[in-house]
Design a protein around this motif. Structure first.
Motif, PDB file in Angstrom:
ATOM      1  N   UNK A 108       0.843  -1.203   0.000  1.00 39.31           N
ATOM      2  CA  UNK A 108       0.000   0.000   0.000  1.00 39.31           C
ATOM      3  C   UNK A 108       0.872   1.245   0.000  1.00 39.31           C
ATOM      4  N   UNK A 109       1.080   1.781  -1.200  1.00 36.80           N
ATOM      5  CA  UNK A 109       1.696   3.097  -1.346  1.00 36.80           C
ATOM      6  C   UNK A 109       0.888   3.846  -2.403  1.00 36.80           C
ATOM      7  N   UNK A 110      -0.421   3.853  -2.184  1.00 33.15           N
ATOM      8  CA  UNK A 110      -1.337   4.340  -3.190  1.00 33.15           C
ATOM      9  C   UNK A 110      -1.096   5.797  -3.534  1.00 33.15           C
ATOM     10  N   UNK A 111      -0.790   6.612  -2.535  1.00 34.14           N
ATOM     11  CA  UNK A 111      -0.632   8.040  -2.828  1.00 34.14           C
ATOM     12  C   UNK A 111       0.572   8.286  -3.736  1.00 34.14           C
ATOM     13  N   UNK A 112       1.702   7.606  -3.466  1.00 36.37           N
ATOM     14  CA  UNK A 112       2.865   7.778  -4.322  1.00 36.37           C
ATOM     15  C   UNK A 112       2.598   7.248  -5.727  1.00 36.37           C
ATOM     16  N   UNK A 113       1.917   6.102  -5.816  1.00 35.02           N
ATOM     17  CA  UNK A 113       1.628   5.541  -7.131  1.00 35.02           C
ATOM     18  C   UNK A 113       0.670   6.436  -7.908  1.00 35.02           C
ATOM     19  N   UNK A 114      -0.332   6.974  -7.221  1.00 36.40           N
ATOM     20  CA  UNK A 114      -1.282   7.855  -7.899  1.00 36.40           C
ATOM     21  C   UNK A 114      -0.572   9.108  -8.418  1.00 36.40           C
ATOM     22  N   UNK A 115       0.310   9.653  -7.589  1.00 40.92           N
ATOM     23  CA  UNK A 115       1.037  10.849  -8.010  1.00 40.92           C
ATOM     24  C   UNK A 115       1.901  10.551  -9.236  1.00 40.92           C
ATOM     25  N   UNK A 116       2.572   9.406  -9.214  1.00 39.58           N
ATOM     26  CA  UNK A 116       3.399   9.033 -10.365  1.00 39.58           C
ATOM     27  C   UNK A 116       2.538   8.838 -11.607  1.00 39.58           C
ATOM     28  N   UNK A 117       1.418   8.141 -11.467  1.00 38.39           N
ATOM     29  CA  UNK A 117       0.556   7.909 -12.618  1.00 38.39           C
ATOM     30  C   UNK A 117       0.013   9.193 -13.208  1.00 38.39           C
ATOM     31  N   UNK A 118      -0.406  10.110 -12.368  1.00 37.69           N
ATOM     32  CA  UNK A 118      -0.925  11.379 -12.878  1.00 37.69           C
ATOM     33  C   UNK A 118       0.171  12.180 -13.579  1.00 37.69           C
ATOM     34  N   UNK A 119       1.404  12.114 -13.058  1.00 33.52           N
ATOM     35  CA  UNK A 119       2.505  12.814 -13.714  1.00 33.52           C
ATOM     36  C   UNK A 119       2.805  12.218 -15.088  1.00 33.52           C
ATOM     37  N   UNK A 120       2.810  10.883 -15.187  1.00 35.91           N
ATOM     38  CA  UNK A 120       3.088  10.246 -16.469  1.00 35.91           C
ATOM     39  C   UNK A 120       1.983  10.533 -17.480  1.00 35.91           C
ATOM     40  N   UNK A 121       0.735  10.508 -17.043  1.00 38.54           N
ATOM     41  CA  UNK A 121      -0.370  10.833 -17.958  1.00 38.54           C
ATOM     42  C   UNK A 121      -0.308  12.290 -18.390  1.00 38.54           C
ATOM     43  N   UNK A 122       0.121  13.157 -17.482  1.00 44.04           N
ATOM     44  CA  UNK A 122       0.268  14.552 -17.858  1.00 44.04           C
ATOM     45  C   UNK A 122       1.352  14.715 -18.920  1.00 44.04           C
ATOM     46  N   UNK A 123       2.432  13.931 -18.810  1.00 40.23           N
ATOM     47  CA  UNK A 123       3.456  13.958 -19.852  1.00 40.23           C
ATOM     48  C   UNK A 123       2.871  13.570 -21.203  1.00 40.23           C
ATOM     49  N   UNK A 124       2.047  12.522 -21.221  1.00 48.03           N
ATOM     50  CA  UNK A 124       1.419  12.097 -22.470  1.00 48.03           C
ATOM     51  C   UNK A 124       0.433  13.138 -22.972  1.00 48.03           C
ATOM     52  N   UNK A 125      -0.230  13.831 -22.060  1.00 43.56           N
ATOM     53  CA  UNK A 125      -1.170  14.879 -22.469  1.00 43.56           C
ATOM     54  C   UNK A 125      -0.436  16.000 -23.208  1.00 43.56           C
ATOM     55  N   UNK A 126       0.721  16.370 -22.679  1.00 48.16           N
ATOM     56  CA  UNK A 126       1.506  17.415 -23.347  1.00 48.16           C
ATOM     57  C   UNK A 126       1.878  16.963 -24.755  1.00 48.16           C
ATOM     58  N   UNK A 127       2.266  15.697 -24.910  1.00 48.85           N
ATOM     59  CA  UNK A 127       2.627  15.209 -26.236  1.00 48.85           C
ATOM     60  C   UNK A 127       1.401  15.144 -27.144  1.00 48.85           C
ATOM     61  N   UNK A 128       0.251  14.712 -26.590  1.00 50.38           N
ATOM     62  CA  UNK A 128      -0.945  14.549 -27.417  1.00 50.38           C
ATOM     63  C   UNK A 128      -1.499  15.886 -27.895  1.00 50.38           C
ATOM     64  N   UNK A 129      -1.372  16.925 -27.088  1.00 50.61           N
ATOM     65  CA  UNK A 129      -1.960  18.216 -27.443  1.00 50.61           C
ATOM     66  C   UNK A 129      -0.994  19.104 -28.212  1.00 50.61           C
ATOM     67  N   UNK A 130       0.219  18.607 -28.465  1.00 50.13           N
ATOM     68  CA  UNK A 130       1.141  19.350 -29.312  1.00 50.13           C
ATOM     69  C   UNK A 130       0.731  19.171 -30.777  1.00 50.13           C
ATOM     70  N   UNK A 131       1.183  20.036 -31.662  1.00 47.72           N
ATOM     71  CA  UNK A 131       0.825  19.853 -33.084  1.00 47.72           C
ATOM     72  C   UNK A 131       1.186  18.474 -33.620  1.00 47.72           C
ATOM     73  N   UNK A 132       2.349  17.963 -33.233  1.00 48.98           N
ATOM     74  CA  UNK A 132       2.722  16.623 -33.678  1.00 48.98           C
ATOM     75  C   UNK A 132       1.739  15.583 -33.142  1.00 48.98           C
ATOM     76  N   UNK A 133       1.379  15.692 -31.868  1.00 41.11           N
ATOM     77  CA  UNK A 133       0.473  14.722 -31.271  1.00 41.11           C
ATOM     78  C   UNK A 133      -0.912  14.758 -31.886  1.00 41.11           C
ATOM     79  N   UNK A 134      -1.421  15.970 -32.175  1.00 40.58           N
ATOM     80  CA  UNK A 134      -2.746  16.078 -32.794  1.00 40.58           C
ATOM     81  C   UNK A 134      -2.741  15.388 -34.154  1.00 40.58           C
TER      82      UNK A 134
END
Length: 946
Positions: A621-647
């Motif tokens: 049980x280290x849910x808070x650390x895992x959740x924080x890591x997951x949200x950070x990684x998804x945010x990285x993908x969001x930046x790539x997806x919303x860039x002109x190349x990603x679109x």
């Protein structure tokens, strides 16, 4: 033919009497030494050739007390001069020693002339023969366990060591060494022989003796004395290995060669530094490589195992490679792996040796040229070699430092799933290597006090120029590749704040140590058993486009399993790998195609791993650390997806990709797109949502596809309808309202008011009272039946066919004006029981047949209240959907995609819906579409362009 005449020596008693007399016990005075010695010689010869060799002869000799006088004779022979100068046979010390065993000095008289007569050998030769016979008898007796114990108890070991020191004749040395070798087969005797100081004397015999038989006995004695790691180390430290190596290099006869390789095999077990140095200095490496092709199997296998044992010492591995040992060990390992009869145990020392050879660049080049890299990769792919996988992975790390092998790293890419699996695998059976097995590429640089070598200066300059270190102070002089792997290149730019654990200091101040070592400081990364695999994966992640190897299901599962399942804090290198991949635009499409983004959200944010589905498992049980890591990684993908190349990449996937890619893109978009204009255009205008919903009833492209889909639809619903009503609002309101008064109940009492003027007859024969006027106004069906031209209009007992009492009960209540009195709950079975074929389905069918739409709605609300309440089970959703009612289908969709629903329950409910829908996917698609779009059943609203 007459039997041979018996002689005195045929009697064991006579022989023992002669031996006792010669040993000084019961000696008679005045006897001629010559007359005493002749019977003694005959007695000793008879003991050796007849009595000892007979069946049970050794046991009888020991039981009759023969060992004590025999040892006394040997002790008297050695007592005259314990440390004489070197002398050959017949020297004065030998003569004096043996004269002491023969009794007092003879008196003047004719005896000397008799002793010197031509028919009698000279006394030194005669006495040496007596000693030879006595030692031969003792050596034969020491093959029996009880005799060894008694010899040890009587102090015979010290006597043998004294003889070995005093008498340098080859025959005496041979028999003494043979006796010591026989005694050394037992640990107690072996310890006593070491304590008595026999090893230096045996080593001296190796250099002084020329006789092959004597050398074989000495070599065997040394081999038996190497019975434990402590004794092997003691032998090496006393110089026992080098003379053996020099003898082997001198190309001796076959028998001595066999004895030498057997002895060296024992001495090289757990090879110490002293053993390796002496073998190398003695020139044995080349002969051992040559003996690896010896026609005799015992010699050949012993030589190969000696070479494998030598690999434990880094100082000798370069020389071993120069002698051809790399090719020999590789060839033997390849042969044993190809042999069906070879057991894994026989391969283990060779696997260990080959992996150790990978620590030096010169040997890695030889391994690569000889096909060793492919052999190691084959070992890693072999599940039967799983115990060696951690060692093999650590060996493969060395190839990353080679500049002469272009493409080596890319050749290892096929092993990425196996490397990822190593992160959380079980530890292998191999023991940890000591510091002496470390790479010998930088032997001078291990002591900080030594002068800095030119190669280290060059290495420091390269590290600083490449940005791996800020200055020369960041690099310890103790650094070497296998202890302190090179740090990774600069981290990719992360647009969102990352957890503090993802930003460790990047220094090379101290060598890496194992994770369990207390020397690991707060600023150092752990280097446990997962360290080599993580280093390889980290190197692969730094490629311009690592998506083909690392952004795959097996690789991501291995990394996430390590990050979430490590007993302690995971290595920051694993977190940097994930961050680097999600920040690389070249990996965006791979994350979409492989459902990697959905996997990151499910595993890290929601806490559901593939092994947790569909049944849950307990995890750290280290849910808070895992959740924080997951949200950070998804945010990285969001930046790539919303860039002109990603679109552009996402649009291409959704419109021009394969059917599987289009579905994966539609599913992933709600996780990584936050711009309304983007996800509306892709999911609504260009049909991505409809495409996803249609794919639900097809074969799942991923084990967690329905879990991902349920989570994706729920996220999209929150994006489209930020403020949604809780599931089943009408049912919730009904639960809080008191039930309405029942208008049908007064007709059921003993004095009904008003009196019924009609009865309905059921198939069971039950008659239910009713009011004709109230029933006729309830629906067009009853109006035509009771007030029209049908015969039932004139009947007082009207039959209602195909209706059970429980199903008829809510109908009678409804036609008499009851609304919300609770009668609709009667035919609904409790949760867990099937609805198909139940009285609830019968009541719904009858309500439709009797044209009672408001009753249908009330019955559907009752079903939803009981089976789709806040505490309802996911399994009930499919049961309700199977009733085939559009409003109930909408209730099921709202329950499944509700904002407060547990992700696991949501996914299980969607699984039940898909199973219930079967091939008829239209109703399910429309129900889910309406809920996602926020459209209530029967309402009109915007619909996506399909």
């Amino acid at each position: 033919m007459a039997a041979a005449k018996p002689t005195l020596t045929d009697s064991l008693s006579f022989c023992l009497a002669q031996l006792t007399a010669a040993a000084g016990e019961d000696l008679g005075g005045g006897k001629d030494p010559a007359t005493n010695e002749t019977p003694l010689g005959r007695a000793l010869l008879a003991l050796r050739t007849r009595h000892i060799k007979a069946a049970g002869g050794i046991e009888r000799f020991r039981a009759r007390g023969g060992l004590r006088p025999l040892l006394s004779l040997l002790r008297r022979a050695a007592a005259a001069d314990p440390a004489p100068p070197q002398a050959g046979p017949g020297s004065a010390p030998l003569s004096a020693a043996l004269a002491a065993s023969a009794g007092p000095a003879p008196s003047p008289g004719p005896a000397p002339s008799a002793a010197l007569s031509s028919s009698t050998p000279s006394p030194p030769v005669r006495l040496r023969k007596t000693l030879d016979l006595a030692l031969s008898i003792l050596a034969n007796c020491c093959t029996e366990g009880a005799c060894r114990a008694e010899v040890r108890r009587l102090g015979g070991i010290l006597s043998l060591v004294t003889i070995l020191q005093c008498v340098k004749a080859d025959s005496i040395q041979n028999r003494t060494a043979r006796a010591l070798g026989n005694l050394a087969v037992e640990p107690e005797s072996c310890r006593a022989i070491h304590s008595a100081g026999a090893v230096p004397l045996l080593v001296e015999s190796l250099t002084a003796c020329q006789d092959s038989q004597c050398l074989q006995s000495v070599v065997r004695a040394l081999r038996n004395l190497a019975d434990s790691p402590q004794h092997r180390l003691a032998l090496a430290q006393q110089g026992a290995v080098r003379p053996l190596a020099e003898l082997l290099a001198a190309a001796p006869d076959p028998a001595l060669t066999s004895a030498l390789v057997r002895a060296l095999l024992e001495l090289s077990r757990g090879c110490s530094r002293a053993c390796a140095e002496q073998l190398s200095l003695g020139g044995a490496l080349g002969p051992l490589v040559s003996l690896a092709s010896h026609p005799k199997r015992v010699v050949r296998e012993a030589a190969i195992l000696i070479l494998a044992n030598l690999c434990a010492q880094g100082l000798v591995r370069p020389a071993l490679g120069n002698a051809g040992g790399v090719e020999v060990l590789l060839g033997e390992l390849r042969r044993r792996r190809g042999s069906s009869g070879a057991s894994p145990v026989s391969q283990q020392p060779l696997v260990r040796a080959v992996c150790l050879l990978c620590r030096e660049a010169i040997n890695r080049a030889r391994l690569r040229d000889a096909g060793g890299l492919e052999l190691l990769m084959g070992l890693l792919r072999d599940p039967r070699a799983s115990a060696w996988h951690p060692r093999v992975v650590a060996a493969l790390v060395g190839f990353l430092y080679d500049t002469g092998g272009p493409g080596v790293g890319y050749r290892l890419w096929g092993l990425v799933p196996l490397l990822a699996g190593q992160l959380c695998g079980e530890a292998g059976d191999d023991e940890e290597e000591g510091t002496e097995a470390a790479s010998w590429d930088f032997p001078e640089e291990r002591t900080p006090e030594r002068a800095e070598a030119g190669s280290l200066r060059s290495l420091r300059s390269w590290l600083i120029s490449e940005g791996y270190a800020a200055d020369s102070e960041d690099i310890s002089p103790d650094w070497s590749p296998e202890h302190c792997p090179l740090p990774e290149c600069a981290e990719p730019t992360n647009p969102s704040p990352s957890p503090a654990s993802l930003r460790p200091p990047r220094t090379l101040r101290t060598p890496r140590t194992p994770a369990h070592s207390p020397a690991v400081g707060a600023t150092e990364e752990p280097w446990g058993r997962e360290g080599p695999a993580l280093l390889l994966l980290s190197r692969f992640s730094q490629a311009p486009d690592p998506s083909g190897a690392l952004v795959t299901g097996p690789a991501l599962c291995g990394l996430l399993a390590y990050v979430t399942g490590a007993p302690g804090p995971p290595s920051p290198r694993a977190l940097r790998i994930l961050a680097r991949l999600t920040c690389n635009p070249a990996c965006l499409e791979a994350f979409v195609r492989s459902y990697g983004a959905a996997l990151l959200r499910a595993w890290l944010v929601l806490g559901v791993a593939p092994d947790d589905w569909p049944s849950a498992r307990a995890r750290p049980t280290r849910r808070s650390q895992h959740r924080e890591l997951g949200e950070m990684l998804l945010q990285n993908l969001t930046v790539q997806a919303e860039s002109p190349f990603g679109v552009g990449a996402l649009t291409h996937l959704l419109l021009s990709g394969s059917p599987e890619d289009r579905v994966a893109c539609a599913l992933t978009l709600p996780f990584i797109c936050r711009k309304p204009s983007l996800w509306r255009r892709l999911l609504l205008d260009q049909g991505g949502l409809r495409l996803l919903l249609t794919a639900l009833t097809r074969p799942a492209p991923h084990p967690l596809f329905l879990f991902f889909a349920a989570d994706s639809l729920s996220c999209l619903r929150c994006l489209l309808v930020p403020t949604v009503n809780p599931a089943l609002p009408s049912a919730t309101a009904k639960d809080s309202d008191p039930p309405s008064p029942c208008l049908y109940k007064p007709l059921l009492g003993p004095a009904p008011v008003p009196a019924p003027d009609l009865h309905f007859l059921l198939d069971s024969g039950l008659q239910l009272p009713a009011q004709r006027a109230a029933s006729a106004t309830a629906s067009p069906f009853f109006r035509a039946l009771l007030s029209g031209s049908f015969a039932e209009a004139q009947m007082d007992l009207v039959p209602l066919r195909g209706l059970s009492p429980s199903a008829a009960w809510p109908i009678l209540h409804h036609v008499h004006g009851c609304r919300g009195c609770g009668a609709a709950l009667g035919p609904v079975p409790p949760p867990g029981q099937p609805l198909l074929g139940s009285e609830a389905e019968e009541a719904l069918e009858a309500a439709g047949r009797f044209l009672l739409p408001s009753l249908e709605e009330e019955l559907e609300e009752a079903v939803g209240r009981i089976h789709l309440g806040p505490q309802g089970a996911p399994e009930s959703v499919g049961e309700v959907f199977r009733l085939g009612r559009p409003r109930l289908a909408a209730h099921c969709a709202r329950w499944t995609l509700g904002p407060g629903q547990c992700p696991r329950k949501r996914a299980l409910a969607l699984v039940g819906l898909v199973e219930a829908a079967g091939e008829e996917a239209g109703p399910l698609t429309e129900a889910l579409l309406a809920v996602v779009m926020g459209i209530e059943p029967g309402a009109r609203g915007p619909s996506p362009d399909c």
